[in-house]
Design a protein around this motif. Sequence first.
Motif, PDB file in Angstrom:
ATOM      1  N   TYR B  33       0.836  -1.185   0.000  1.00  0.00           N
ATOM      2  CA  TYR B  33       0.000   0.000   0.000  1.00  0.00           C
ATOM      3  C   TYR B  33       0.881   1.249   0.000  1.00  0.00           C
ATOM      4  O   TYR B  33       1.946   1.267   0.629  1.00  0.00           O
ATOM      5  N   TYR B  35       0.573   5.440   0.815  1.00  0.00           N
ATOM      6  CA  TYR B  35      -0.231   6.500   1.408  1.00  0.00           C
ATOM      7  C   TYR B  35       0.497   7.826   1.264  1.00  0.00           C
ATOM      8  O   TYR B  35       1.732   7.875   1.205  1.00  0.00           O
ATOM      9  N   GLN B  37       0.698  11.746   3.112  1.00  0.00           N
ATOM     10  CA  GLN B  37       0.348  12.545   4.271  1.00  0.00           C
ATOM     11  C   GLN B  37       0.859  13.972   4.082  1.00  0.00           C
ATOM     12  O   GLN B  37       2.060  14.193   3.934  1.00  0.00           O
ATOM     13  N   LEU B  43      -3.512  10.388   6.881  1.00  0.00           N
ATOM     14  CA  LEU B  43      -2.966   9.615   5.774  1.00  0.00           C
ATOM     15  C   LEU B  43      -4.071   9.328   4.762  1.00  0.00           C
ATOM     16  O   LEU B  43      -5.179   8.922   5.123  1.00  0.00           O
ATOM     17  N   PHE B  88       4.213   7.212   2.422  1.00  0.00           N
ATOM     18  CA  PHE B  88       4.467   5.995   3.195  1.00  0.00           C
ATOM     19  C   PHE B  88       4.109   4.776   2.352  1.00  0.00           C
ATOM     20  O   PHE B  88       3.075   4.758   1.671  1.00  0.00           O
ATOM     21  N   PHE B 100       4.192  -0.259   8.395  1.00  0.00           N
ATOM     22  CA  PHE B 100       4.515   0.953   7.668  1.00  0.00           C
ATOM     23  C   PHE B 100       6.010   1.225   7.641  1.00  0.00           C
ATOM     24  O   PHE B 100       6.740   0.930   8.593  1.00  0.00           O
ATOM     25  N   ARG B 105       9.888  12.106   2.889  1.00  0.00           N
ATOM     26  CA  ARG B 105       9.403  13.484   2.824  1.00  0.00           C
ATOM     27  C   ARG B 105       9.862  14.093   1.510  1.00  0.00           C
ATOM     28  O   ARG B 105      11.058  14.277   1.278  1.00  0.00           O
TER      29      ARG B 105
END
Lengths: 113, 110
Positions: B33, B35, B37, B43, B88, B100, B105
Amino acid sequence: DARVTQTPRDKVTEMGQEVTMRCQPILGHNTVFWYRQTMMQGLELLAYFRNRAPLDDSGMPKDRFSAEMPDATLATLKIQPSEPRDSAVYFCASGSGRAAEQFFGPGTRLTVL
Amino acid sequence: ELKVEQNPLFLSMQEGKNYTIYCNYSTTSDRLYWYRQDPGKSLESLFVLLSNGAVKQEGRLMASLDTKARLSTLHITAAVHDLSATYFCAFGQGAQKLVFGQGTRLTINP
């Protein structure tokens, strides 16, 4: 508009006080997760429930944290007594089915002074 | 130990450039997965990859999964400022649990 909701959004409390965070999962989702996010540790899984039964709470400090799901529309995470090191953002997420992604709530930002 | 390692952890790039974020995970999993943020936000699910060789694209983002190499990539094409966020990856473990990574960043400069 199906969303996970969490209350409160922000909480400032003093060390030693009890803190209760609430989560309403998306209707129909049978699995609920509690995560904690800090700069140092990143995203940590604290506990999760399936069909309201706790499946895994190994990530949670047992002496002060407790998680429950009194009904299918409400999950709670309690900290008693709270400590400054508990300051973090706590996320609730819900999902359904083995492969489904988890949908995250907006989070509760907890500050313990 | 169940681990997910993302690389790089910090990425600063210019608009219009292409780049790839890598996600290595430590154990067999058939679910990966991604995600996103934004600062101070929750998220948001981007991609769910459920089989070896799976590739999914949404706009300027493309994710792929190689379960044999235990590697997923998130490729950014012709980056724009709006893609600045932390990304993530997470792999599925057991019935529904996710593990996770540390997050990447991403900062995209005009």
